[in-house]
Motif scaffolding. Structure first.
Motif, mmCIF file in Angstrom:
data_model
loop_
_atom_site.group_PDB
_atom_site.id
_atom_site.type_symbol
_atom_site.label_atom_id
_atom_site.label_comp_id
_atom_site.label_asym_id
_atom_site.label_seq_id
_atom_site.Cartn_x
_atom_site.Cartn_y
_atom_site.Cartn_z
ATOM 1 N N GLY A 125 30.405 4.224 54.571
ATOM 2 C CA GLY A 125 29.972 5.524 55.031
ATOM 3 C C GLY A 125 30.556 5.976 56.353
ATOM 4 O O GLY A 125 30.343 7.119 56.772
ATOM 5 N N THR A 126 31.290 5.103 57.029
ATOM 6 C CA THR A 126 31.896 5.489 58.304
ATOM 7 C C THR A 126 33.101 6.390 58.064
ATOM 8 O O THR A 126 33.754 6.308 57.022
ATOM 9 C CB THR A 126 32.335 4.250 59.098
ATOM 10 N N PRO A 127 33.417 7.264 59.009
ATOM 11 C CA PRO A 127 34.517 8.212 58.810
ATOM 12 C C PRO A 127 35.870 7.520 58.688
ATOM 13 O O PRO A 127 36.153 6.557 59.405
ATOM 14 C CB PRO A 127 34.459 9.086 60.071
ATOM 15 N N LEU A 158 45.367 13.607 73.909
ATOM 16 C CA LEU A 158 46.187 12.404 73.833
ATOM 17 C C LEU A 158 46.347 11.882 72.406
ATOM 18 O O LEU A 158 47.047 10.894 72.184
ATOM 19 C CB LEU A 158 45.594 11.305 74.724
ATOM 20 N N ASN A 159 45.709 12.524 71.463
ATOM 21 C CA ASN A 159 45.881 12.198 70.033
ATOM 22 C C ASN A 159 46.100 13.501 69.260
ATOM 23 O O ASN A 159 45.306 13.871 68.389
ATOM 24 C CB ASN A 159 44.666 11.455 69.491
ATOM 25 N N PRO A 160 47.175 14.214 69.582
ATOM 26 C CA PRO A 160 47.352 15.567 69.032
ATOM 27 C C PRO A 160 47.604 15.614 67.533
ATOM 28 O O PRO A 160 47.413 16.672 66.924
ATOM 29 C CB PRO A 160 48.566 16.103 69.805
ATOM 30 N N GLU A 161 48.014 14.503 66.933
ATOM 31 C CA GLU A 161 48.252 14.523 65.485
ATOM 32 C C GLU A 161 46.962 14.331 64.696
ATOM 33 O O GLU A 161 46.890 14.717 63.525
ATOM 34 C CB GLU A 161 49.256 13.445 65.086
ATOM 35 N N ARG A 162 45.950 13.760 65.301
ATOM 36 C CA ARG A 162 44.711 13.481 64.588
ATOM 37 C C ARG A 162 43.780 14.694 64.615
ATOM 38 O O ARG A 162 43.695 15.406 65.620
ATOM 39 C CB ARG A 162 43.995 12.276 65.200
ATOM 40 N N VAL A 163 43.112 14.918 63.510
ATOM 41 C CA VAL A 163 42.082 15.954 63.440
ATOM 42 C C VAL A 163 40.762 15.237 63.701
ATOM 43 O O VAL A 163 40.215 14.574 62.818
ATOM 44 C CB VAL A 163 42.077 16.662 62.071
ATOM 45 N N LEU A 164 40.273 15.328 64.922
ATOM 46 C CA LEU A 164 39.146 14.503 65.357
ATOM 47 C C LEU A 164 37.802 15.007 64.852
ATOM 48 O O LEU A 164 36.844 14.250 64.771
ATOM 49 C CB LEU A 164 39.132 14.422 66.890
ATOM 50 N N LYS A 165 37.721 16.289 64.502
ATOM 51 C CA LYS A 165 36.433 16.822 64.055
ATOM 52 C C LYS A 165 36.660 17.946 63.060
ATOM 53 O O LYS A 165 37.471 18.834 63.285
ATOM 54 C CB LYS A 165 35.624 17.327 65.246
ATOM 55 N N ALA A 225 33.831 18.665 50.907
ATOM 56 C CA ALA A 225 34.544 17.997 49.819
ATOM 57 C C ALA A 225 34.826 16.570 50.267
ATOM 58 O O ALA A 225 35.827 16.290 50.924
ATOM 59 C CB ALA A 225 35.838 18.742 49.498
ATOM 60 N N CYS A 226 33.944 15.655 49.916
ATOM 61 C CA CYS A 226 33.971 14.300 50.488
ATOM 62 C C CYS A 226 34.177 13.242 49.409
ATOM 63 O O CYS A 226 33.552 13.300 48.344
ATOM 64 C CB CYS A 226 32.667 14.031 51.240
#
Length: 317
Positions: A125-127, A158-165, A225-226
């Protein structure tokens, strides 16, 4: 065209028999929206094709005589699709209730996107942050090479490629939708010529989405959509995988970066495995023995720099 044929789901299987069977069961149980299923088996030697045919005789099964990779297999399977939308689904995923319905609703609500995706979680269940990305830039390569991205993993700067939220209520614009759950208009997929044959594994979804954007698409994802995505949840650092990953990144720089940025981009990319090798060697030498395996892996990656800096070769016509 009948409602059943509006959605074509494609799964590429390669020596993942039990995971693939579980993925298909979850799809049939939780899809909601009608679909046709096309499975292409990449010459597995674990009995995958026979097991799929026995349990799901109504699905279209394509038995490939060789391993075509993710890109080539999806291109082959798409030739048999009759739907006007293609859903690419990894064999190590489990569709959760409502996910397919939400994706198809998203397509109807935002047709201009052209490419749609969702949210992935691990089995506990963790992201799982790998459902979507933003494109590589000189800045993203710099912070990765210097290790700043690892020091502040929750920093968007500092993590511009990741979609954090992902927004819980609105679709989130992204550059890249992961191929583990990627919905695309069939007409757009065909107009782009499908996946580039230059990418055997890794980078093919990024290349497809970047080419789709150049053609006018605006990819989006929605948290509703998970699915569960098992891949990578406990994977260790492995030299071969890292070489394939960095080769894909190198190829994406060569194909998609502006001409004046290509050489600097490749230099910054090369600094990433070099800095990781030196850092892990230092930590291991200072007595942090848990870094010894990573130091060896990064050393092997660095020794193969001529291979990954060249990128994937151009396909033979």
């Amino acid at each position: 065209m009948s409602d059943m044929a509006r959605l074509s789901v494609i799964i590429v299987s390669y020596n993942t028999r039990d995971l693939t069977l579980a993925a298909i069961r979850a799809l049939y149980e939780n899809a909601g929206h009608p679909f046709e299923l096309i499975i292409i088996d990449n010459a597995s030697d674990d009995g995958s094709a026979d097991a799929i045919e026995d349990e799901f005789p109504t699905a279209r099964l394509i038995r490939s005589s060789r391993n075509r990779g993710f890109a080539g297999a999806n291109n082959e399977a798409a030739r048999y699709a009759t739907g006007d939308a293609l859903l690419l689904l990894n064999p190590d995923t489990e569709v959760l209730p409502g996910a397919i319905d939400r994706l198809m609703a998203l397509r109807a609500e935002w047709p201009q996107a052209g490419v749609w995706g969702g949210r992935t979680i691990y089995a506990d269940g963790t992201p799982n942050p790998a459902s979507c990305w933003r494109r590589q830039t000189l800045w993203s390569l710099l912070v990765q090479a210097t290790g700043l991205s690892s020091l502040a993993r929750r920093s968007q700067l500092l993590n511009p490629e990741r979609v954090l939220k992902l927004s819980p209520s609105e679709p989130t614009p992204v550059d890249i939708v992961s191929g583990c759950l990627l919905l695309i208009d069939r007409a757009l997929f065909e107009r782009l010529g499908g996946f580039s044959p230059r990418f055997f594994m890794y980078g093919e979804d990024a290349d497809l989405c970047l080419r789709a954007q150049a053609a006018g698409a605006r990819p989006i994802v929605h948290a509703d959509a998970c699915i569960v995505h098992h891949g990578g949840s406990s994977e260790r650092v492995r030299a071969d995988k890292l070489v394939r990953l960095i080769t894909a990144k190198s190829t994406l720089i060569q194909v998609h970066f502006p001409r004046g940025q290509k050489h600097l981009g490749l230099a910054l990319l090369a600094a990433w495995p070099l800095s990781r090798m030196l850092a892990h060697r230092l930590l291991s030498g200072l007595g942090a023995h848990r870094y010894r395996e990573q130091a060896r892996a990064w050393s092997r990656v660095w020794s193969r720099r001529g291979e990954w800096l060249a990128g994937f070769p151009e396909p033979v016509a």
